[in-house]
Design a protein around this motif. Structure first.
Motif, PDB file in Angstrom:
ATOM      1  N   SER A 152       0.811  -1.222   0.000  1.00  0.00           N
ATOM      2  CA  SER A 152       0.000   0.000   0.000  1.00  0.00           C
ATOM      3  C   SER A 152       0.847   1.276   0.000  1.00  0.00           C
ATOM      4  O   SER A 152       0.306   2.375   0.110  1.00  0.00           O
ATOM      5  CB  SER A 152      -0.937   0.006   1.208  1.00  0.00           C
ATOM      6  N   VAL A 153       2.167   1.160  -0.144  1.00  0.00           N
ATOM      7  CA  VAL A 153       3.042   2.327  -0.132  1.00  0.00           C
ATOM      8  C   VAL A 153       3.134   2.936  -1.530  1.00  0.00           C
ATOM      9  O   VAL A 153       3.336   2.232  -2.509  1.00  0.00           O
ATOM     10  CB  VAL A 153       4.461   1.933   0.371  1.00  0.00           C
ATOM     11  N   ASP A 154       2.972   4.249  -1.608  1.00  0.00           N
ATOM     12  CA  ASP A 154       3.179   4.977  -2.862  1.00  0.00           C
ATOM     13  C   ASP A 154       4.610   5.504  -2.833  1.00  0.00           C
ATOM     14  O   ASP A 154       4.955   6.327  -1.971  1.00  0.00           O
ATOM     15  CB  ASP A 154       2.189   6.138  -2.966  1.00  0.00           C
ATOM     16  N   CYS A 166       6.179   7.665  -4.487  1.00  0.00           N
ATOM     17  CA  CYS A 166       6.305   9.117  -4.623  1.00  0.00           C
ATOM     18  C   CYS A 166       5.992   9.856  -3.323  1.00  0.00           C
ATOM     19  O   CYS A 166       6.289  11.052  -3.203  1.00  0.00           O
ATOM     20  CB  CYS A 166       5.438   9.625  -5.769  1.00  0.00           C
ATOM     21  N   ASP A 167       5.418   9.174  -2.338  1.00  0.00           N
ATOM     22  CA  ASP A 167       5.139   9.779  -1.035  1.00  0.00           C
ATOM     23  C   ASP A 167       6.306   9.632  -0.061  1.00  0.00           C
ATOM     24  O   ASP A 167       6.250  10.148   1.051  1.00  0.00           O
ATOM     25  CB  ASP A 167       3.888   9.144  -0.398  1.00  0.00           C
ATOM     26  N   ASP A 173       5.952   8.694 -11.409  1.00  0.00           N
ATOM     27  CA  ASP A 173       5.911   7.234 -11.335  1.00  0.00           C
ATOM     28  C   ASP A 173       6.888   6.634 -12.339  1.00  0.00           C
ATOM     29  O   ASP A 173       7.007   7.121 -13.462  1.00  0.00           O
ATOM     30  CB  ASP A 173       4.504   6.710 -11.645  1.00  0.00           C
ATOM     31  N   THR A 184       8.770   2.600 -13.406  1.00  0.00           N
ATOM     32  CA  THR A 184       8.943   1.167 -13.182  1.00  0.00           C
ATOM     33  C   THR A 184      10.335   0.809 -13.623  1.00  0.00           C
ATOM     34  O   THR A 184      10.729   1.097 -14.751  1.00  0.00           O
ATOM     35  CB  THR A 184       7.913   0.355 -13.994  1.00  0.00           C
ATOM     36  N   ARG A 200       8.108  -1.059  -8.331  1.00  0.00           N
ATOM     37  CA  ARG A 200       7.256   0.115  -8.528  1.00  0.00           C
ATOM     38  C   ARG A 200       8.070   1.269  -7.977  1.00  0.00           C
ATOM     39  O   ARG A 200       8.608   1.179  -6.875  1.00  0.00           O
ATOM     40  CB  ARG A 200       5.967   0.020  -7.705  1.00  0.00           C
ATOM     41  N   CYS A 220       9.485   5.725  -8.139  1.00  0.00           N
ATOM     42  CA  CYS A 220       9.268   7.140  -8.382  1.00  0.00           C
ATOM     43  C   CYS A 220      10.630   7.752  -8.683  1.00  0.00           C
ATOM     44  O   CYS A 220      11.648   7.329  -8.121  1.00  0.00           O
ATOM     45  CB  CYS A 220       8.648   7.793  -7.146  1.00  0.00           C
TER      46      CYS A 220
END
Length: 172
Positions: free
Chosen positions: A45-47, A49-50, A68, A70, A75, A77
């Motif tokens: 659940s980690v983004d 870019c955050d 974003d 890859t 995944r 950033c």
């Protein structure tokens, strides 16, 4: 008088218990049916870019929000650090590896053990020496890579370590 078929069966659906080795059904409980998988990555659940907030971006000299990206099986950033010239500028990437731990890291040469915050990590040169990466352990089977690519990977390693130290407190 009309007669017909209905696809509705009265009653409530229930799961059939699995048979045990003795051939009799074993009881199931609701808690075992709803228990989350222990194989699920804490990074799911980690983004990425955050992981660098506005303060961290200023510290690193990043002016624009991350995009974003890859990279391989991650995944990620990517941010751009503009130092005024192409030779001095570089990109910083943060990649989330949900199924690969730090023991799976490959680079140019042997990984060098380092500590980032309270976590185990390894540092490697990559991309034929044009990049430096620090891979931070989240679990035995998951990690976060913080890397920079530019003219010289070795010269970028201090900036990568600084970025990794800003990312680490944000990790689960």
């Amino acid at each position: 008088m009309l007669a017909g078929c209905s696809d509705k069966t009265p009653g409530s659906p229930t799961a059939q218990p699995e048979p045990t080795s003795s051939g009799s059904p074993s009881p199931t409980t609701k808690s075992s049916a709803t228990k989350p998988s222990t194989d699920e990555s804490p990074l799911k659940s980690v983004d990425p870019c955050d992981l660098l907030d506005a303060s961290a971006m200023r510290t690193l000299g990043i002016a624009e929000p991350g995009e974003d990206a890859t990279v391989g099986k991650s995944r990620g950033c990517q941010w751009r650090v503009d130092k005024g010239t192409t030779t001095d500028s570089y990109s910083i990437d943060v990649g989330l590896f949900e199924t690969l731990g730090i023991k799976d890291v490959r680079g140019d040469g042997a990984p060098k053990p380092v500590t980032v915050g309270s976590r185990k990590a390894v540092q490697t040169l990559r991309g034929g020496g044009s990049g430096c990466a620090i891979s931070i352990e989240v679990t035995e089977k998951s990690r976060v890579d913080v890397q920079a690519a530019g003219a010289s990977g070795e010269k970028l390693c201090p900036a990568v370590l600084e970025a990794a130290k800003l990312v680490e407190p944000e990790l689960p």
